[in-house]
Motif scaffolding. Structure first.
Motif, PDB file in Angstrom:
ATOM      1  N   GLN A 442     -33.147  14.150 -50.011  1.00 35.32           N
ATOM      2  CA  GLN A 442     -31.857  13.469 -50.227  1.00 35.32           C
ATOM      3  C   GLN A 442     -32.034  12.288 -51.179  1.00 35.32           C
ATOM      4  OE1 GLN A 442     -28.798  14.522 -49.099  1.00 35.32           O
ATOM      5  NE2 GLN A 442     -30.048  16.269 -48.576  1.00 35.32           N
ATOM      6  N   GLN A 446     -30.276  11.782 -54.651  1.00 33.06           N
ATOM      7  CA  GLN A 446     -29.549  10.545 -54.990  1.00 33.06           C
ATOM      8  C   GLN A 446     -30.072   9.953 -56.298  1.00 33.06           C
ATOM      9  OE1 GLN A 446     -29.727   7.713 -51.805  1.00 33.06           O
ATOM     10  NE2 GLN A 446     -28.389   8.901 -50.478  1.00 33.06           N
ATOM     11  N   GLU A 449     -28.763  12.007 -59.088  1.00 30.72           N
ATOM     12  CA  GLU A 449     -27.332  11.722 -59.291  1.00 30.72           C
ATOM     13  C   GLU A 449     -27.156  10.349 -59.924  1.00 30.72           C
ATOM     14  OE1 GLU A 449     -25.573  12.404 -55.458  1.00 30.72           O
ATOM     15  OE2 GLU A 449     -25.882  14.573 -55.689  1.00 30.72           O
ATOM     16  N   HIS A 450     -27.954   9.379 -59.450  1.00 30.45           N
ATOM     17  CA  HIS A 450     -27.865   8.029 -60.015  1.00 30.45           C
ATOM     18  C   HIS A 450     -28.212   8.055 -61.503  1.00 30.45           C
ATOM     19  CE1 HIS A 450     -28.321   3.698 -60.365  1.00 30.45           C
ATOM     20  NE2 HIS A 450     -29.472   3.927 -60.970  1.00 30.45           N
TER      21      HIS A 450
END
Ligand code: SF4
Ligand code: SF4
Length: 519
Positions: A442, A446, A449-450
Motif C-alpha cells: 500500500q 501511495q 500515486e504521489h
C-alpha cells in the motif's frame, strides 16, 4: 596476516528462531538434471529493476545462451535462451510473484539439438584480466543474486568501493531449502573459483565464506576447495544455525557484530554480500563463457514422492519439476515458490522456473495456516523479542489494522524483511507478516500515486505558467500596438495642426502681398 582483513566475532544477531530444517528430504541424493523441455517460458521481469526488452521476434531461430531480451535501464539485466530452437510466441501466464496475477513471457520452442551460441568466449586468463572486463562479463551474462534478491550482480560489483570485504552467503536457513547446501557439497570448486574472480573484479583482498554449523558435509567440501585453491584471502566461518541467519543484514551482524544502517547498504560499512550460487554462476560465466540459463532448485515437501535438488533451466514449467520429483501424492497440495516462511504461493503448475526460484515447496493443504483461531493481540511482546530487524511488530500491526500507513512506516515497516518469525510466536495467531506485506505494498502504491500526482501537478503548473506567459506577451504586444497607434494618431494630429497654421500663415502673407498695397 593481511591488514585489510575485517575482524570476525561469530555471534548472534538479534531475535530469530530455531526451526526444524526438514532438509534431509532433498539432500539424500545427488543433484539431478532434467531432460530437455519442449517449451521454455521466460518472464521478462524476473530480476530487480526494469523489465528486459525482447530483441527477437516470433519465428526467429535462436541458440542456447543467446540474448533474447536485452537489459533495459539500470539495474536491469538481460535474459538468455536456455536452449536452441525457435521463438514461438509471447504469452501471458500465471505470475511467479504475489504482486501480479499474470506475467508477460517469451516462449521458446526447443529444437531438441541444444546447440550453444558461444557468444561470450571463456576468459581463461582471468587472474590477469582487467577487473572492469570481469565486471562487464558478469553483467553481460545476466547474473543476479540467486539467494532471492535477484539484484544484478554486475551493477552491485560496479558500484562497490575498492577494498570491500566479500561475504559469500552459504547460510541457507529457511526450512526445506537445501539448494545451496547441495551446491556446496558437490560443486565447491566452482564456488571458490567464482569467489576468486569476484575478489579480482572488486579489487578486494578479503573473503569470508559463511556456512551454518548444521551443514557438516558442505563445510568439509568448502574447506577442501579453499585449501586446494591455496588462496589466503579466503576464510570459512561457521555460524549458528538460526533462522533467518541467511538474511544479508542478519548474516553481517552474526559475522561482524556490526549493523548495516537502516535504509543503507552493506557497502556503507565496507562489505559486499553475495550468495554461493551467485559465485558459482560467476565462475561459469567467466571460465566457460556460459550466461545464466540454469540454477539449482530444491523441489521438496511432504506431498512429493521423491524430493531432491535439481539443476533446472530457467523457463522450465514447474509441472516438470513436480514430475521429476516423482509426482505429487496429494491432490489438495499447494505450490509455493521459496520456503514455508517467506515463500510465495503459486496459482498453478504452468508457472515457469525463474532466476529467484531456490525452492519449489509442495505442501499438503492442512500444513498451511487457514487464518482461523485468530484472537486479539494481548500485548505480550513475544513478536518484538524474535524480530531480527529490531522492530515492534505489534505496533505496526495496530497501525495497519486501522489503515494508518504513515505511522506504520514511522515504526519501521520498510525495514521488515518479511521473515515470518513474529507469526510463528504470536499466541493470538495473528497473520502479522501478511499485514506487513500488504502495508508495504500500500505504501508503495501511495508512493507511485504521489509521484504521478506530483508529476501531474508539475505539468499543470508548467502549463499555467506557459499560458500566463503567452497572455502577458500578447498583452504586451497589444499595448505596444496601441501606443504606436496613439503616437501615430497624435503625430498626425500635430502635423495637421502645423499644416493648418502654416496654411493660415501663407494665406495671410498672400493677402499682404496683393498688388496696390505695396509701399
Ligand atoms: S506476539 Fe501477537 S499477541 Fe503478542 S504482542 Fe505480538 S501481536 Fe500481540
Ligand atoms: S516479519 Fe518483519 S516484523 Fe515480523 S519478525 Fe520478521 S522482520 Fe520482524
Amino acid at each position: 596476516m593481511n591488514s585489510t582483513r575485517i575482524a570476525v566475532t561469530p555471534g548472534r544477531f538479534h531475535g530469530g528462531l530455531k526451526l526444524d530444517g526438514h532438509r534431509k528430504l532433498a539432500t539424500g541424493k545427488p543433484i539431478a538434471s532434467l531432460p530437455l523441455s519442449e517449451r521454455y517460458y521466460l518472464w521478462l521481469e524476473q530480476h530487480h529493476g526494469p523489465a528486459a526488452l525482447p530483441c527477437v521476434a516470433v519465428g526467429d531461430r535462436i541458440l542456447g545462451g543467446q540474448i533474447v531480451a536485452a537489459q533495459e535501464g539500470r539495474p536491469g539485466t538481460a535474459i538468455h535462451s536456455p536452449t536452441s530452437g525457435i521463438v514461438a510466441d509471447f504469452q501471458d501466464l500465471p505470475a511467479p510473484t504475489a504482486q501480479m496475477s499474470s506475467a508477460h513471457m517469451l516462449v521458446i520452442e526447443s529444437d531438441g539439438e541444444d546447440r550453444a551460441c558461444h557468444e561470450f568466449g571463456a576468459i581463461t586468463d582471468w587472474e590477469n584480466a582487467a577487473p572492469e572486463s570481469l565486471t562487464e562479463r558478469i553483467a553481460q551474462s545476466g547474473i543476479v543474486g540467486l539467494g532471492g534478491a535477484v539484484f544484478a550482480t554486475g551493477a552491485k560489483i560496479g558500484r562497490a568501493a575498492a577494498n570491500v570485504t566479500l561475504i559469500l552467503n552459504g547460510a541457507e536457513c529457511e526450512p526445506y531449502i537445501s539448494c545451496d547446501d547441495g551446491l556446496m557439497r558437490e560443486r565447491a570448486d566452482s564456488i571458490i573459483t567464482g569467489a576468486r574472480i569476484l575478489l579480482r573484479a572488486l579489487g578486494s583482498k578479503d573473503c569470508l565464506v559463511a556456512i551454518e554449523r548444521d551443514k557438516p558435509e558442505a563445510i568439509a567440501a568448502m574447506e577442501t576447495a579453499i585449501r586446494d585453491a591455496g588462496d589466503e584471502r579466503l576464510r570459512l566461518e561457521r555460524i549458528f544455525s538460526l533462522y533467518p541467519a541467511g538474511g544479508e543484514r542478519q548474516l553481517i551482524e552474526a559475522l561482524t557484530g556490526r549493523q548495516v544502517p537502516r535504509g543503507g547498504l552493506p557497502q556503507d560499512i565496507g562489505l559486499v554480500c553475495l550468495n554461493v550460487g551467485t559465485a558459482a554462476a560467476v565462475g561459469r560465466a567467466v571460465c566457460r563463457g556460459q550466461p545464466l540459463t540454469s540454477r539449482i532448485t530444491t523441489v521438496t515437501g511432504p506431498a512429493l514422492v521423491a524430493p531432491g535438488n535439481f539443476d533446472v533451466r530457467i523457463g522450465t514449467p514447474i509441472r516438470e519439476l513436480v514430475a521429476a520429483a516423482g509426482g505429487c501424492n496429494d491432490p489438495s497440495a499447494r505450490l509455493i515458490m521459496g520456503g514455508p516462511m517467506m515463500g510465495v504461493p503459486l496459482q498453478d503448475d504452468r508457472v515457469p522456473v525463474v532466476k529467484a526460484m531456490n525452492c519449489l515447496l509442495v505442501l499438503p493443504a492442512n500444513e498451511l495456516s487457514d487464518g482461523q483461531n485468530q484472537r486479539p493481540c494481548i500485548r505480550c511482546g513475544d513478536c518484538a523479542e524474535v524480530c531480527p530487524a529490531r522492530l515492534l511488530p505489534q505496533q505496526m500491526y495496530w497501525e495497519l489494522r486501522d489503515e494508518r500507513f504513515e505511522p506504520a512506516r514511522e515504526f519501521g515497516l520498510d525495514a521488515c524483511i518479511e521473515c515470518g518469525c513474529c507469526d510463528v510466536v504470536c499466541p493470538s495467531h495473528l497473520p502479522l507478516t501478511q499485514y506487513f506485506r500488504w502495508g508495504k505494498s500500500q505504501l508503495h502504491k501511495q508512493f507511485i500515486e504521489h509521484e504521478r500526482a506530483e508529476h501531474a501537478r508539475q505539468r499543470f503548473e508548467a502549463r499555467n505558467a506557459r499560458l500566463e506567459k503567452q497572455k502577458a506577451e500578447r498583452q504586451a504586444r497589444l499595448a505596444a500596438k496601441r501606443e504606436a497607434l496613439e503616437k501615430a494618431r497624435s503625430d498626425s494630429g500635430r502635423r495637421a495642426a502645423i499644416d493648418e497654421i502654416m496654411a493660415r500663415k501663407k494665406r495671410a502673407a498672400d493677402e499682404n502681398n496683393e498688388p496696390g498695397q505695396s509701399e
